[in-house]
Design a protein around this motif. Structure first.
Motif, PDB file in Angstrom:
ATOM      1  N   ALA A  82       0.818  -1.219   0.000  1.00 17.69           N
ATOM      2  CA  ALA A  82       0.000   0.000   0.000  1.00 17.69           C
ATOM      3  C   ALA A  82       0.853   1.271   0.000  1.00 17.69           C
ATOM      4  O   ALA A  82       0.338   2.374  -0.205  1.00 17.69           O
ATOM      5  N   VAL A  85       1.539   3.294  -3.889  1.00 16.92           N
ATOM      6  CA  VAL A  85       0.665   4.387  -4.329  1.00 16.92           C
ATOM      7  C   VAL A  85       0.832   5.589  -3.398  1.00 16.92           C
ATOM      8  O   VAL A  85       0.817   6.738  -3.845  1.00 16.92           O
ATOM      9  N   ASP A 154      -4.095   4.737 -10.876  1.00 15.17           N
ATOM     10  CA  ASP A 154      -4.880   3.929  -9.941  1.00 15.17           C
ATOM     11  C   ASP A 154      -4.629   4.393  -8.503  1.00 15.17           C
ATOM     12  O   ASP A 154      -3.475   4.440  -8.059  1.00 15.17           O
ATOM     13  N   ARG A 156      -5.417   3.983  -4.176  1.00 15.70           N
ATOM     14  CA  ARG A 156      -5.573   2.846  -3.259  1.00 15.70           C
ATOM     15  C   ARG A 156      -6.508   3.302  -2.135  1.00 15.70           C
ATOM     16  O   ARG A 156      -6.565   4.493  -1.804  1.00 15.70           O
ATOM     17  N   SER A 174      -7.144  -3.138   2.710  1.00 14.31           N
ATOM     18  CA  SER A 174      -6.980  -2.447   1.431  1.00 14.31           C
ATOM     19  C   SER A 174      -6.795  -3.506   0.350  1.00 14.31           C
ATOM     20  O   SER A 174      -6.328  -4.603   0.640  1.00 14.31           O
ATOM     21  N   PRO A 176      -5.223  -3.932  -3.765  1.00 16.11           N
ATOM     22  CA  PRO A 176      -4.600  -3.226  -4.888  1.00 16.11           C
ATOM     23  C   PRO A 176      -5.644  -2.931  -5.977  1.00 16.11           C
ATOM     24  O   PRO A 176      -6.558  -3.728  -6.191  1.00 16.11           O
ATOM     25  N   GLY A 315       0.603  -5.791  -4.421  1.00 12.74           N
ATOM     26  CA  GLY A 315       0.447  -4.483  -5.065  1.00 12.74           C
ATOM     27  C   GLY A 315       1.773  -3.939  -5.530  1.00 12.74           C
ATOM     28  O   GLY A 315       1.829  -2.951  -6.260  1.00 12.74           O
TER      29      GLY A 315
END
Ligand code: SF4
Length: 625
Positions: A82, A85, A154, A156, A174, A176, A315
Motif C-alpha cells: 500500500a 501508491v 490507480d 488505493r 486495502s 490493490p 500491489g
C-alpha cells in the motif's frame, strides 16, 4: 545535504492540515517518527519508509503506528504494497489528529508538483456497510465508485468494517487497484486494532489516496547489484528470489506460502480445538494432522491454489507472490489456523466462509479466531449457553467421530453467527473494551473457568492480544509489543532468560525492517543489508543502528506486560516444555530443571519463568548497556 521526511498532519475535526518536516538522522522512518508523534499527540500515523518507490523488493509497505485500543500501548501494524501508491503523494507520512464530527472518507490526491488535495467527506456508514458485498468490501466499492475518477493513476483505498465500531480490535484493510479495477487480494494492517482507533478516535472510516508525484527514489539496479554481489556473490534479484522461497513455492515441501509450508510441517505441534490439542497424546495430535490436514485441508489447498498457480502479490512487483488465492479467498496460515483447526474447521469451503465473514466485518483475523475458539469451547463445556451469546446450537468440538466436511461447515456457520452477535452485542457479547475485560467480567459472574480457557498476552489494565499461532513460549513473552513477530517464536527450547534476550534481538531486527518500510518476508537479506543501504544512500548506517536501539528502549520503557492471567496460557508454556522432554526427547538440564519446578509448584514456576523472560528483555532493550 540534509534530507527530510514530510509529514502531513490533518486535523480531522476541522479538515485543516499542514506539512511538517523532520530531518533524516533525527528520525529514520515511520516507526521512530510515529513513536515521537504518538508521544506528543493523540494521533494515528501511516506512512512509508525511506526506500519506498525504490527498486528494493518489498520496500513499499505502509506502516501504521499509534496507541492501540486493544493492546493499550504503542503499536505498529503494517500492510503490504500500500506504500507504492502512497509514495505518489510525495510525502512520507500522514498523521491524523482530532475527530471528524461524522464518520467520513479522507480524500488525498496530488497532481505533480501541485499542493496536496485534502478533503473529509462524510458518509452514511451503516447503510454503506449493509449494502452490496457488505462491510469493508461495500465500503471499498462505494469509495472507489464515488472518488476514483478524480485520479490520473490507480488510487488505493484503506477501509474499516463494523468490527471497528463495535470492538477494540477492528483492522484496516486495502486491496490493490489494477487498471482501474479493484482486485480480490486484500491486504491487512490487522493486528493492534488500529481500524477501531481510526474510526472511533478520528472519525475516519476510509482513506482514498494517490497521485502523480515522481520523486527521486533509488532506482540504480547496477549499484544495488554491486552491493549484493559484494555481500552474497549474487545479484539483488537472485538473492531475493532465494530468500523468498518459502512464500512462493518450496520444492522441499511441494507447496508454498505460509499456509502451505506451515501446515505441511506442524504435525504434532499444531493447535486445534481452542488449544485443547495441548492436552492430547502426541499420537492423537499426529493423527489429527495426518487425517484432517495432510489428507484434506492441505490437500485441497495444494490442489486448488498451488497446482492452479493462483498466486498474486500485494500491489508491488514482488517475486515472492505470497498471496495464495482460491478465487476471491486469500489463504494465510494464521487466519486459517485460528479460524480453522482452532475452531474445529478443517475444510477449505468451511474455512473460506468463516474467514471471509470475519474479513468482511473487518476483524483482526488472528484475534477473532482466538475469541471464536474460546466461545466454542465455552459452549461445548456448558460454561456459556447458546442463548447467552445469541447463537443457535453447539459446536462439534472434538476430533472423535468428527466428520471433516459436515462438522467443519457446522462450526463455521456457528462461528459466523458468533461474529454477527459480536457486532450486534447480543447477550453477554460486548467487546467494546476487548476480550480480556469481557472474560474478567464473565469470570466474576460465572466462575473462573470461562476466563481460563482464553489465551492472550495481557498488557496494562485492559490490553490483550491473541498470540501468534505457534506452540512455543515466545508467543506469550512479556514484550512491549506482542501479536507480531517482535519476539522469538522458534520452537526450540531456550532457557527463559535467554528467550528474553533473543526476543529482544528479534525486536530490534523487526524494528529495523518496519522502520525502513520493508516487508519481513524479505528479511533474509533485509536484516543484514538495511544498515548498509542507509549508509550508502545517506551516510548514516551506524546512526540508523543506534537509533533502532534507542527506539526499542523507548518502546520498552512503556512495557506494561502483565503475568499470564489464564490457566490455558500457563498451560501453553508448561505443555510445550513437557512435549520437548516426552516427545522430542530433549534432556537439556535447564529444561528438566524447569519441568521439575512446574511439576512441584506450577504457579511459582510459571511466575518465575515469566520473570526470567522479562529480565532477559529488560537487560537487553536498554539505551545504555
Ligand atoms: S512477500 Fe508478499 S507481502 Fe511481501 S512484498 Fe512480496 S507480495 Fe508483498
Amino acid at each position: 545535504m540534509d534530507s527530510y521526511q514530510k509529514v502531513l498532519i490533518i486535523d480531522t475535526t476541522t479538515g485543516f492540515y499542514r506539512i511538517k518536516r523532520y530531518r533524516v538522522g533525527a528520525f529514520f522512518g515511520p516507526v521512530d517518527l510515529g513513536l515521537h508523534l504518538t508521544a506528543h499527540n493523540f494521533c494515528l500515523n501511516f506512512g512509508t519508509g525511506l526506500l519506498a518507490g525504490s527498486i528494493f523488493p518489498g520496500s513499499n509497505r505502509l506502516i501504521f503506528t499509534g496507541f492501540s485500543p486493544c493492546w493499550s500501548g504503542f503499536y505498529i501494524s503494517s500492510m503490504g504494497g500500500a506504500g507504492l501508491v502512497f509514495d505518489n503523494l510525495g510525502i512520507n507520512m500522514v498523521s491524523l489528529i482530532g475527530k471528524a464530527p461524522a464518520p467520513s472518507v479522507l480524500y488525498l490526491n496530488r497532481v505533480h508538483g501541485e499542493e496536496i488535495e485534502v478533503e473529509i467527506i462524510p458518509l452514511d456508514l451503516r447503510s454503506v456497510w449493509s449494502s452490496g458485498r457488505g462491510g469493508i468490501y461495500a465500503l471499498i466499492d462505494q469509495v472507489f465508485e464515488q472518488l476514483s475518477d478524480r485520479y490520473e493513476n490507480d488510487p488505493r483505498i484503506l477501509a474499516v468494517g463494523p468490527a471497528a465500531q463495535a470492538t477494540d480490535f477492528g483492522a484496516i484493510t486495502s486491496v490493490p487497484v489494477v487498471n482501474r479495477k479493484l482486485t480480490h487480494v486484500d491486504t491487512w494492517a490487522g493486528r493492534g486494532g488500529l481500524g477501531s482507533r481510526m474510526l472511533q478516535w478520528h472519525g475516519i472510516a476510509a482513506v482514498i489516496y494517490g497521485g502523480t508525484v515522481i520523486d527521486e527514489d533509488f532506482r540504480n539496479r547496477k549499484v544495488a547489484d554491486e552491493w549484493f554481489e559484494n555481500k552474497y556473490h549474487k545479484k539483488l534479484a537472485a538473492k531475493d528470489f532465494e530468500a523468498t522461497t518459502k512464500y512462493r513455492f518450496d520444492p522441499k515441501f511441494g507447496t508454498g506460502g505460509t499456509f502451505g509450508v506451515n501446515f505441511s510441517t506442524l504435525a504434532g505441534k499444531m493447535f486445534s480445538f481452542n488449544y485443547r490439542s495441548m492436552y492430547m497424546e502426541e499420537e492423537e495430535r499426529q493423527a489429527i494432522h495426518e487425517k484432517f490436514i495432510v489428507s484434506h485441508y492441505l490437500k485441497q489447498f495444494n490442489e486448488e491454489t498451488i497446482a492452479g498457480k493462483q498466486q498474486r502479490n500485494c500491489g508491488e512487483p514482488c517475486v515472492a507472490v505470497c498471496k495464495k488465492m482460491n478465487g476471491e479467498f486469500k489463504k494465510d496460515y494464521e487466519p486459517y489456523e485460528s479460524m480453522g483447526p482452532q475452531c474445529g474447521v478443517f475444510d477449505q469451503r468451511a474455512a473460506e466462509k468463516l474467514v471471509h465473514h470475519a474479513d468482511m466485518l473487518g476483524f483482526d483475523a488472528i484475534s477473532v479466531g482466538g475469541v471464536l475458539s474460546w466461545l466454542m469451547e465455552c459452549l461445548d463445556r456448558g460454561l456459556l449457553k447458546p442463548k447467552d451469546i445469541g447463537v443457535k446450537g453447539n459446536p462439534a468440538f472434538s476430533s472423535r467421530g468428527f466428520s471433516i466436511e459436515t462438522d467443519s461447515m457446522h462450526n463455521a456457520e456457528l462461528g459466523m453467527q458468533m461474529l454477527d452477535a459480536m457486532i450486534e452485542k447480543r447477550g453477554v457479547l460486548d467487546f467494546s473494551e476487548g476480550a480480556r475485560k469481557l472474560a474478567r467480567r464473565l469470570a466474576r459472574e460465572r466462575g473462573e473457568e470461562v476466563k481460563d480457557t482464553l489465551v492472550y498476552s495481557a498488557f496494562a489494565r485492559v490490553g490483550w492480544m491473541v498470540p501468534n499461532q505457534y506452540w512455543t513460549p515466545g508467543v506469550l513473552a512479556p514484550m512491549a509489543i506482542m501479536g507480531k513477530y517482535y519476539m522469538y517464536y522458534g520452537t526450540d527450547f531456550l532457557p527463559p532468560r535467554e528467550l528474553g534476550r533473543v526476543s529482544a534481538e528479534r525486536f530490534i531486527k523487526e524494528l529495523s525492517i518496519d522502520n525502513i518500510g520493508l516487508c519481513r518476508f524479505h528479511r533474509n537479506w533485509a536484516e543484514e543489508m538495511v544498515p548498509e543501504i542507509v549508509e550508502s544512500l545517506y551516510g548514516m548506517g551506524k546512526a540508523y543502528e543506534q537509533n533502532l536501539s534507542i527506539t526499542a528502549s523507548r518502546i520498552n520503557s512503556r512495557n506494561a506486560s502483565v503475568f499470564w492471567e489464564t490457566e490455558r496460557s500457563i498451560d501453553l508454556v508448561h505443555t510445550f516444555l513437557r512435549r520437548k522432554r516426552d516427545v522430542e526427547d530433549e534432556r537439556d538440564d535447564e529444561l528438566i530443571k524447569w519441568l521439575d519446578f512446574f511439576e512441584k509448584d506450577r504457579r511459582e514456576a510459571s511466575l518465575s519463568f515469566w520473570y526470567e523472560v522479562h529480565k532477559g528483555v529488560h537487560e537487553s532493550l536498554r539505551e545504555f548497556r
